[in-house]
Design an enzyme around this catalytic site. Structure first.
Site, mmCIF file in Angstrom:
data_model
loop_
_atom_site.group_PDB
_atom_site.id
_atom_site.type_symbol
_atom_site.label_atom_id
_atom_site.label_comp_id
_atom_site.label_asym_id
_atom_site.label_seq_id
_atom_site.Cartn_x
_atom_site.Cartn_y
_atom_site.Cartn_z
ATOM 1 N N GLU A 184 0.837 -1.197 0.000
ATOM 2 C CA GLU A 184 0.000 0.000 0.000
ATOM 3 C C GLU A 184 0.872 1.248 0.000
ATOM 4 O O GLU A 184 2.086 1.179 0.220
ATOM 5 C CB GLU A 184 -0.911 0.010 1.221
ATOM 6 C CG GLU A 184 -0.149 0.082 2.542
ATOM 7 C CD GLU A 184 -0.971 0.672 3.673
ATOM 8 O OE1 GLU A 184 -1.303 1.857 3.568
ATOM 9 O OE2 GLU A 184 -1.242 -0.038 4.648
ATOM 10 N N LYS B 79 -6.265 10.108 0.252
ATOM 11 C CA LYS B 79 -6.244 8.796 0.899
ATOM 12 C C LYS B 79 -7.374 7.992 0.279
ATOM 13 O O LYS B 79 -8.543 8.270 0.517
ATOM 14 C CB LYS B 79 -6.432 8.943 2.406
ATOM 15 C CG LYS B 79 -6.326 7.642 3.190
ATOM 16 C CD LYS B 79 -6.498 7.903 4.669
ATOM 17 C CE LYS B 79 -6.400 6.616 5.477
ATOM 18 N NZ LYS B 79 -6.630 6.855 6.920
ATOM 19 N N VAL C 23 -5.714 -0.161 2.527
ATOM 20 C CA VAL C 23 -5.783 -1.619 2.388
ATOM 21 C C VAL C 23 -6.831 -2.006 1.344
ATOM 22 O O VAL C 23 -6.565 -2.796 0.437
ATOM 23 C CB VAL C 23 -6.088 -2.280 3.747
ATOM 24 C CG1 VAL C 23 -6.447 -3.758 3.566
ATOM 25 C CG2 VAL C 23 -4.892 -2.147 4.688
ATOM 26 N N ASP D 207 -18.593 4.036 12.437
ATOM 27 C CA ASP D 207 -17.320 4.127 11.729
ATOM 28 C C ASP D 207 -16.682 2.738 11.640
ATOM 29 O O ASP D 207 -16.101 2.244 12.609
ATOM 30 C CB ASP D 207 -16.395 5.108 12.463
ATOM 31 C CG ASP D 207 -15.175 5.486 11.629
ATOM 32 O OD1 ASP D 207 -14.936 4.839 10.583
ATOM 33 O OD2 ASP D 207 -14.460 6.422 12.022
ATOM 34 N N SER E 4 -14.267 0.422 8.941
ATOM 35 C CA SER E 4 -13.407 0.523 7.762
ATOM 36 C C SER E 4 -13.916 -0.344 6.612
ATOM 37 O O SER E 4 -14.407 -1.468 6.803
ATOM 38 C CB SER E 4 -11.985 0.099 8.122
ATOM 39 O OG SER E 4 -11.185 0.003 6.966
ATOM 40 N N ASP F 162 -12.033 -1.813 4.766
ATOM 41 C CA ASP F 162 -11.099 -2.934 4.668
ATOM 42 C C ASP F 162 -11.794 -4.266 4.942
ATOM 43 O O ASP F 162 -11.482 -5.285 4.310
ATOM 44 C CB ASP F 162 -9.942 -2.782 5.668
ATOM 45 C CG ASP F 162 -9.053 -1.588 5.386
ATOM 46 O OD1 ASP F 162 -9.239 -0.921 4.346
ATOM 47 O OD2 ASP F 162 -8.172 -1.313 6.227
ATOM 48 N N LYS G 299 -5.304 -2.533 13.754
ATOM 49 C CA LYS G 299 -4.690 -1.441 14.506
ATOM 50 C C LYS G 299 -5.289 -1.387 15.911
ATOM 51 O O LYS G 299 -6.508 -1.438 16.089
ATOM 52 C CB LYS G 299 -4.894 -0.116 13.783
ATOM 53 C CG LYS G 299 -4.162 -0.027 12.445
ATOM 54 C CD LYS G 299 -4.306 1.348 11.832
ATOM 55 C CE LYS G 299 -3.499 1.470 10.549
ATOM 56 N NZ LYS G 299 -4.122 0.767 9.406
#
Length: 308
Positions: A29, A90, A110, A142, A144, A146, A163
């Site tokens: 990435e 981003k 990702v 919220d 992701s 991903d 994370k």
């Protein structure tokens, strides 16, 4: 070498040669370069990670959008320019095509890297940590992209876990719901990015790149769609224990709340705050885990190529 299809895709000379020769390739990435750490440390990290993948017998393909063109692999000049870019978007699933259609420059998360890698026929991807369910997601919603991408795009993602700034238990629950296999290398606990253990049991465990490749081949034989997540614990000498890390994260979250940080800005803000709070220690660990993931991804890519 430029793709002749409607989508403007450019392969670096190294990646094009690898694809033509059937050599293993590992996707990387680019948000970790543009949004993860400052210059010139970001460039040094990117070059180190690429060198590690080459040392394992694979070819690195750092992915980014540059002036509306999707790049699968960056040459030296492109990598240096991206490392110093101050206005790169981003990019995730929602805005990857937007950046291309508008001629913008952007770094892939990702999710976006998985999309680009799959389109380029790259099956292994090394990153730092995946996104997931944010803390207090029951209020903010919220989550992701991903996680959704892992459920639909056939790429093996090697990371050091979700994370630790996220709600890791809920992240694992969503991955289970979506049928994404979560494998931890060499231990029973799922890792938590800066820390070797999240305190949560990993759904699956395998102890070598060869076994991971065999698992993937079995999934393919069944025709099972979607990706696979590999949790690769940060080396013990580089870790920040989870109990210690939680204090730093709590302080960073309090700063984000006080400033009203939301959406895509949350993760880079929290990582920046934790860097300040730990006086740079978190960044040292971050670099170590990314390099460790690159090494494992290279081994997996080679094992997959040998089992083809």
């Amino acid at each position: 070498m430029t793709d002749t299809h409607a989508l403007p895709v450019s392969y670096s000379a190294e990646v094009a040669a690898a694809k033509a020769a059937g050599k293993p390739v590992v996707a990387l990435e680019s948000t970790i370069i543009t949004h993860g750490m400052p210059y010139p440390g970001n460039l040094e990290m990117a070059e180190s990670v690429e060198a590690i993948i080459r040392s394992e017998g694979a070819v690195p393909a750092t992915i980014a959008v540059i002036k509306g063109q999707l790049h699968i692999g960056l040459d030296r000049e492109e990598l240096h320019a991206l490392a110093q870019a101050s206005d790169a978007m981003k990019l995730s699933r929602a805005d990857l095509a937007f950046a291309i259609s508008e001629g913008r420059t952007g770094a892939t998360t990702v999710a976006a890297t998985m999309i680009a890698a799959a389109r380029a026929g790259i099956h292994v991807f090394a990153t730092g940590g995946i996104g997931g369910v944010h803390r207090k997601a029951e209020e903010s919603f919220d989550i992701s992209a991903d996680l959704e991408e892992l459920s639909r795009t056939p790429v093996i993602v090697v990371c050091a876990g979700a994370k630790a700034i996220l709600d890791v238990p809920k992240t694992l629950e969503v991955l289970e719901t979506k049928g994404v296999p979560v494998v931890t290398l060499g231990q029973d606990d799922f890792p938590a990015f800066w820390s070797r253990s999240s305190g949560l049991k990993s759904p699956l465990r395998l102890d070598s790149a060869d076994r991971i490749a065999a698992f993937q081949r079995a999934r393919e034989a069944f025709g099972i769609a979607g990706g696979m997540l590999i949790g690769n614990p940060v080396p013990e000498k580089n870790e920040i224990p989870s109990a210690e890390m939680e204090g730093y994260i709590s302080e960073a979250l309090a700063r984000a709340d006080a400033k009203g940080i939301v959406g895509k800005a949350v993760t880079p803000f929290l990582l920046g705050s934790i860097f300040e709070i730990t006086e740079g220690r978190s960044l040292t660990t971050n670099i170590a885990l990314v390099e460790n993931n690159a090494r494992l991804a290279g081994k997996i890519a080679v094992a997959l190529a040998q089992s083809a």
